[in-house]
Write an enzyme that holds these catalytic residues in place. Sequence first.
Site, PDB file in Angstrom:
ATOM      1  CG  ASP A   1       1.642   6.434   3.942  1.00  0.00           C
ATOM      2  OD1 ASP A   1       2.347   5.325   3.610  1.00  0.00           O
ATOM      3  OD2 ASP A   1       2.008   7.457   3.932  1.00  0.00           O
TER       4      ASP A   1
ATOM      5  NE  ARG B   1       5.093   6.122   8.171  1.00  0.00           N
ATOM      6  CZ  ARG B   1       4.339   7.230   7.824  1.00  0.00           C
ATOM      7  NH1 ARG B   1       4.046   8.291   8.461  1.00  0.00           N
ATOM      8  NH2 ARG B   1       3.708   6.926   6.717  1.00  0.00           N
ATOM      9  CD1 TRP B   2      -0.028   0.147  13.455  1.00  0.00           C
ATOM     10  CD2 TRP B   2       1.008  -1.837  12.869  1.00  0.00           C
ATOM     11  NE1 TRP B   2      -0.771  -0.745  14.022  1.00  0.00           N
ATOM     12  CE2 TRP B   2      -0.288  -1.917  13.910  1.00  0.00           C
ATOM     13  CE3 TRP B   2       1.436  -3.001  12.349  1.00  0.00           C
ATOM     14  CZ2 TRP B   2      -0.745  -3.503  13.986  1.00  0.00           C
ATOM     15  CZ3 TRP B   2       0.928  -4.265  12.574  1.00  0.00           C
ATOM     16  CH2 TRP B   2       0.119  -4.376  13.605  1.00  0.00           C
TER      17      TRP B   2
ATOM     18  CG  HIS C   1       3.184  -4.032   3.754  1.00  0.00           C
ATOM     19  ND1 HIS C   1       3.023  -2.952   3.586  1.00  0.00           N
ATOM     20  CD2 HIS C   1       4.702  -4.391   3.411  1.00  0.00           C
ATOM     21  CE1 HIS C   1       3.871  -2.223   3.188  1.00  0.00           C
ATOM     22  NE2 HIS C   1       4.981  -2.973   3.064  1.00  0.00           N
TER      23      HIS C   1
ATOM     24  CD  GLU D   1       5.459   7.119  -8.443  1.00  0.00           C
ATOM     25  OE1 GLU D   1       4.309   6.611  -8.024  1.00  0.00           O
ATOM     26  OE2 GLU D   1       5.308   7.686  -9.436  1.00  0.00           O
TER      27      GLU D   1
ATOM     28  NE  ARG E   1       7.460   1.426  -0.587  1.00  0.00           N
ATOM     29  CZ  ARG E   1       6.611   1.690   0.569  1.00  0.00           C
ATOM     30  NH1 ARG E   1       6.199   0.664   1.198  1.00  0.00           N
ATOM     31  NH2 ARG E   1       5.983   2.784   0.458  1.00  0.00           N
TER      32      ARG E   1
ATOM     33  CG  LEU F   1     -18.266  -1.132  -1.837  1.00  0.00           C
ATOM     34  CD1 LEU F   1     -18.241   0.504  -1.700  1.00  0.00           C
ATOM     35  CD2 LEU F   1     -17.590  -1.531  -0.461  1.00  0.00           C
TER      36      LEU F   1
ATOM     37  NE  ARG G   1      -0.002   9.606   2.303  1.00  0.00           N
ATOM     38  CZ  ARG G   1       0.722   9.726   1.255  1.00  0.00           C
ATOM     39  NH1 ARG G   1       0.544  10.512   0.454  1.00  0.00           N
ATOM     40  NH2 ARG G   1       1.539   9.036   1.381  1.00  0.00           N
TER      41      ARG G   1
ATOM     42  NE  ARG H   1       4.387  12.070   0.704  1.00  0.00           N
ATOM     43  CZ  ARG H   1       5.207  12.098   1.765  1.00  0.00           C
ATOM     44  NH1 ARG H   1       5.375  13.434   2.568  1.00  0.00           N
ATOM     45  NH2 ARG H   1       5.559  10.913   2.695  1.00  0.00           N
TER      46      ARG H   1
ATOM     47  CD  GLU I   1     -14.664  19.465   0.826  1.00  0.00           C
ATOM     48  OE1 GLU I   1     -13.688  19.919   1.677  1.00  0.00           O
ATOM     49  OE2 GLU I   1     -15.096  20.181   0.011  1.00  0.00           O
TER      50      GLU I   1
END
Length: 246
Positions: A21, A25-26, A38, A68, A72, A132, A189, A195, A208
């Site tokens: 996330d 803002r970045w 992005h 959701e 956008r 992985l 996060r 959240r 955790e």
Amino acid sequence: MSFREKLNLDKLPEHVAIIMDGNGRWAKEKGKMRVFGHKNGVLAVRDTVEGAAEVGIKNLTLYAFSTENWNRPKLEVTALMELLVSSINKETKTLMENNVKLNAIGDLESLPKRCYHELLEAIAKTSNNSRLTLTLALSYSSRWEILNATKKIVADTTSGKLKADDINEKMFESYLSTHNLPDPELMIRTSGEHRISNYLLWQLAYAELYFTSTLWPDFRREDLFKAVYDYQQRERRFGLTSEQIG
Ligand code: IPE
Ligand code: IPE
Ligand code: MG
């Protein structure tokens, strides 16, 4: 001493889930369009995937696009889908070099056709890789996933394939899109939000949680190692007392 050196490689989480996330803002901080954020987020993905493979984390799941997020502005959604196509295409090479197997969860058929096909192709191409497993959550929301599982269970119960008495946690899990993955022990996060945003609600039951104010495009493998180190200092009690765990 770096966090990489501090890590206890015998106590690594088997599965790390990340909510990437803060791209918007970045970009805003730099006076750029959200899409610029992005694009730079892809570099963070590459470094994080390589870092996870490097230390021996077996499963990494990244929240790339939520159900959701379809709401956008159209311009951003279109740009994100295009970025997805070009990134999957370009990054397949990195995935092969690092022996990474690509996987995806979510309502994949709702993705634009090109995106969907590119994704399936990359999944097929990397299917024999084993170092992985990188799972992308795309057009994903946990409530959608849980409802889907419930519908399939009802259908199988109605057809007699499944008995109501046989429905237990293990059985339920086998109907989730993460059925071949262990539950994440650690969920990270970025961007300072605290959240879950409809991510892996069932699977994160005992994870955790680790929050960092770092914005996703600035996140690098050392940030991942820091989160894993923090996780390694915690006592996971699963409802027991500290004494019981010894
Ligand atoms: C995360 O960054 C990427 C996606 C949700 C696709 P955001 O786009 O949510 O960035 P912020 O949270 O607005 O800064
Ligand atoms: C969560 O981020 C989804 C992804 C990272 C793909 P959002 O930016 O969409 O979440 P909210 O809206 O802040 O909860
Ligand atoms: Mg956000």
